[in-house]
Design a protein around this motif. Structure first.
Motif, PDB file in Angstrom:
ATOM      1  N   LEU A   1       3.467  -0.172   6.942  1.00 33.89           N
ATOM      2  CA  LEU A   1       2.304   0.261   7.730  1.00 33.89           C
ATOM      3  C   LEU A   1       2.270  -0.464   9.074  1.00 33.89           C
ATOM      4  O   LEU A   1       1.955   0.121  10.112  1.00 33.89           O
ATOM      5  N   ALA A   2       2.643  -1.752   9.060  1.00 33.34           N
ATOM      6  CA  ALA A   2       2.596  -2.548  10.292  1.00 33.34           C
ATOM      7  C   ALA A   2       3.709  -2.164  11.262  1.00 33.34           C
ATOM      8  O   ALA A   2       3.617  -2.440  12.456  1.00 33.34           O
ATOM      9  N   SER A   3       4.777  -1.516  10.753  1.00 29.00           N
ATOM     10  CA  SER A   3       5.849  -1.074  11.643  1.00 29.00           C
ATOM     11  C   SER A   3       5.395   0.087  12.514  1.00 29.00           C
ATOM     12  O   SER A   3       5.976   0.360  13.557  1.00 29.00           O
ATOM     13  N   TYR A   4       4.398   0.816  12.038  1.00 28.55           N
ATOM     14  CA  TYR A   4       3.891   1.986  12.777  1.00 28.55           C
ATOM     15  C   TYR A   4       2.372   1.855  12.945  1.00 28.55           C
ATOM     16  O   TYR A   4       1.618   2.692  12.452  1.00 28.55           O
ATOM     17  N   PRO A   5       1.929   0.810  13.632  1.00 29.03           N
ATOM     18  CA  PRO A   5       0.490   0.517  13.632  1.00 29.03           C
ATOM     19  C   PRO A   5      -0.380   1.620  14.236  1.00 29.03           C
ATOM     20  O   PRO A   5      -1.534   1.771  13.852  1.00 29.03           O
ATOM     21  N   ASP A   6       0.176   2.402  15.165  1.00 30.82           N
ATOM     22  CA  ASP A   6      -0.663   3.418  15.823  1.00 30.82           C
ATOM     23  C   ASP A   6      -0.358   4.819  15.336  1.00 30.82           C
ATOM     24  O   ASP A   6      -0.786   5.796  15.940  1.00 30.82           O
ATOM     25  N   LYS A   7       0.426   4.915  14.279  1.00 27.75           N
ATOM     26  CA  LYS A   7       0.821   6.237  13.808  1.00 27.75           C
ATOM     27  C   LYS A   7       0.520   6.380  12.322  1.00 27.75           C
ATOM     28  O   LYS A   7       0.532   5.390  11.598  1.00 27.75           O
ATOM     29  N   PRO A   8       0.283   7.602  11.865  1.00 30.33           N
ATOM     30  CA  PRO A   8       0.007   7.778  10.438  1.00 30.33           C
ATOM     31  C   PRO A   8       1.246   7.502   9.583  1.00 30.33           C
ATOM     32  O   PRO A   8       2.364   7.846   9.972  1.00 30.33           O
ATOM     33  N   VAL A   9       1.009   6.884   8.440  1.00 30.99           N
ATOM     34  CA  VAL A   9       2.087   6.639   7.479  1.00 30.99           C
ATOM     35  C   VAL A   9       1.650   7.245   6.138  1.00 30.99           C
ATOM     36  O   VAL A   9       0.641   6.833   5.562  1.00 30.99           O
ATOM     37  N   VAL A  10       2.394   8.244   5.695  1.00 27.14           N
ATOM     38  CA  VAL A  10       2.061   8.912   4.433  1.00 27.14           C
ATOM     39  C   VAL A  10       2.799   8.205   3.303  1.00 27.14           C
ATOM     40  O   VAL A  10       4.035   8.232   3.257  1.00 27.14           O
ATOM     41  N   MET A  11       2.038   7.563   2.425  1.00 22.72           N
ATOM     42  CA  MET A  11       2.660   6.885   1.287  1.00 22.72           C
ATOM     43  C   MET A  11       2.433   7.710   0.034  1.00 22.72           C
ATOM     44  O   MET A  11       1.299   8.034  -0.307  1.00 22.72           O
ATOM     45  N   ARG A  12       3.531   8.011  -0.635  1.00 19.67           N
ATOM     46  CA  ARG A  12       3.427   8.806  -1.842  1.00 19.67           C
ATOM     47  C   ARG A  12       3.351   7.884  -3.042  1.00 19.67           C
ATOM     48  O   ARG A  12       4.120   6.920  -3.138  1.00 19.67           O
ATOM     49  N   THR A  13       2.448   8.187  -3.960  1.00 14.45           N
ATOM     50  CA  THR A  13       2.368   7.365  -5.170  1.00 14.45           C
ATOM     51  C   THR A  13       3.623   7.626  -6.015  1.00 14.45           C
ATOM     52  O   THR A  13       4.328   8.618  -5.825  1.00 14.45           O
ATOM     53  N   LEU A  14       3.839   6.721  -6.931  1.00  9.19           N
ATOM     54  CA  LEU A  14       5.077   6.662  -7.704  1.00  9.19           C
ATOM     55  C   LEU A  14       5.542   8.026  -8.231  1.00  9.19           C
ATOM     56  O   LEU A  14       4.806   8.725  -8.913  1.00  9.19           O
ATOM     57  N   ASP A  15       6.771   8.376  -7.883  1.00 10.41           N
ATOM     58  CA  ASP A  15       7.350   9.642  -8.373  1.00 10.41           C
ATOM     59  C   ASP A  15       8.611   9.340  -9.180  1.00 10.41           C
ATOM     60  O   ASP A  15       9.697   9.782  -8.847  1.00 10.41           O
ATOM     61  N   ILE A  16       8.449   8.566 -10.226  1.00 14.34           N
ATOM     62  CA  ILE A  16       9.607   8.301 -11.086  1.00 14.34           C
ATOM     63  C   ILE A  16       9.681   9.364 -12.184  1.00 14.34           C
ATOM     64  O   ILE A  16       8.799  10.183 -12.320  1.00 14.34           O
ATOM     65  N   GLY A  17      10.755   9.297 -12.939  1.00 19.11           N
ATOM     66  CA  GLY A  17      11.028  10.363 -13.903  1.00 19.11           C
ATOM     67  C   GLY A  17      11.977  11.338 -13.236  1.00 19.11           C
ATOM     68  O   GLY A  17      12.454  11.082 -12.127  1.00 19.11           O
ATOM     69  N   GLY A  18      12.269  12.449 -13.854  1.00 21.15           N
ATOM     70  CA  GLY A  18      13.245  13.383 -13.297  1.00 21.15           C
ATOM     71  C   GLY A  18      14.585  12.690 -13.167  1.00 21.15           C
ATOM     72  O   GLY A  18      15.115  12.157 -14.142  1.00 21.15           O
ATOM     73  N   ASP A  19      15.105  12.651 -11.936  1.00 17.46           N
ATOM     74  CA  ASP A  19      16.393  11.978 -11.735  1.00 17.46           C
ATOM     75  C   ASP A  19      16.206  10.509 -11.383  1.00 17.46           C
ATOM     76  O   ASP A  19      17.148   9.828 -11.028  1.00 17.46           O
ATOM     77  N   LYS A  20      14.967   9.997 -11.441  1.00 14.85           N
ATOM     78  CA  LYS A  20      14.728   8.606 -11.082  1.00 14.85           C
ATOM     79  C   LYS A  20      14.060   7.834 -12.220  1.00 14.85           C
ATOM     80  O   LYS A  20      12.894   7.461 -12.120  1.00 14.85           O
TER      81      LYS A  20
END
Ligand code: PEP
Ligand code: MG
Length: 328
Positions: free
Chosen positions: A73-92
């Motif tokens: 988040l701090a790398s892009y302080p002025d821009k939106p950062v979309v964080m996806r919650t955990l998507d494990i399972g499937g191939d991960k």
């Protein structure tokens, strides 16, 4: 050529006639989940949070997660950062959580897993919220939502995490904005509930990798059927057109974060279908911005409408490649 490329990278993403197309970054899949600072992007459109979970021997603690998320988040302080919650399972699959399933891609994946483990979900959302204090550029994204019921269940947990973290922040004299919330559109069943969930979310993000896999019933990682796994299949394109229409109907921002968005043919068709936000791997950013900057929006719309009448993915690709070549 290098300098034309560079100026396209520095300028905001747009078509030749100035129709704005936001270009965001996909990050988090590679082992070095460090994302390069890319000044040419409008933000991070998809941060896959699986990596820290996959690389450890146990579930990372809340504090460990806060550190990781804060760095991004701090790398892009002025821009939106979309964080996806955990998507494990499937191939991960997680190395420390063995799950035996005949069909992992149809199994305990993404939001299904985290709703069955609200403790894990709450820790992760709390960590994301804590990491965003003072920055307020966090957007939350839920993977594999197949029905409104799952979204509402997840929202109740997010709201609980928000209450807790915002109270803690207040005690420390800080404030916490409510993050924008979106879902991945990647399980076909949700297509039929998009109108009813439009008021429950702030944005949609289309995952063309899984949407293609599930719509066509083709395993995205099976070499034997790799030639029929194609996001340019007419049915996928019609689905994409109808998702874009939902966005217009409800004034809901809709982005595309699957691989299709980083492909020249795919990106051209997506913009023609009405998408104004694309999220892609960093290596595709300059190429796509440059390409769009040379194409009139009106022509892209015409091309997209034209390919919707074709029957074969290969025809659609060839026709669009010819269109791109003709545009110079
Ligand atoms: C997708 O499914 O298109 C997507 C972007 O998510 P992932 O590839 O992580 O499943
Ligand atoms: Mg997906």
């Amino acid at each position: 050529l290098q300098s034309t490329f560079e100026s396209a990278l520095a300028a905001p993403g747009q078509t030749q006639d100035g129709t704005r197309v936001e270009v965001h970054l996909n990050a988090g899949l590679s082992a070095d989940s460090q994302i390069a600072i890319n000044q040419g992007v409008d933000g991070v459109g998809l941060f896959r949070t699986e990596v820290p979970f996959l690389m450890q021997r146990r579930f990372p603690s809340e504090d460990e997660q806060v550190k990781q998320y804060r760095a991004i988040l701090a790398s892009y302080p002025d821009k939106p950062v979309v964080m996806r919650t955990l998507d494990i399972g499937g191939d991960k699959p997680l190395p420390y959580l063995s799950v035996e399933e005949d069909n992992p891609f149809l199994g305990w994946r993404g939001i299904r897993f985290t709703l069955d483990h609200p403790d894990i979900f709450l820790i992760q959302v709390r960590a994301m919220l804590r990491a965003s204090i003072g920055l307020n550029n966090l957007k939350l994204l839920l993977p594999m939502i197949s029905g409104r019921n799952e979204l509402l269940e997840a929202k109740a947990l997010i709201s609980r995490a928000y209450q807790e973290v915002s109270q803690e922040a207040q005690h420390a004299g800080q404030s916490l904005n409510i993050p924008l919330l979106g879902i991945m559109v990647e399980v076909p069943s949700i297509l039929y509930q998009l109108d009813s969930i439009a008021r429950d979310v702030d944005f949609l993000s289309v995952g063309t990798n899984d949407l293609t896999q599930y719509l066509l019933a083709v395993d995205r990682n099976n070499a034997r059927v790799a030639d029929i796994f194609d996001a340019l299949h007419p049915s996928v394109l019609h689905a994409l057109a109808s998702i874009a229409a939902v966005g217009t109907r409800h004034q809901l921002p809709v982005s595309v974060c699957g691989e299709l968005a980083g492909d020249p043919v795919g990106a051209s068709l997506l913009v023609g279908l009405g998408y104004h936000q694309l999220s892609m791997n960093t290596r595709n950013v300059a190429k796509i911005k440059y390409l769009l900057s040379r194409l009139p929006h009106e022509r892209l719309v015409m091309q997209a409408n034209q390919v919707l009448t074709l029957d074969h993915p290969s025809e659609i690709r060839t026709a669009t490649e010819a269109f791109l070549a003709a545009q110079g």
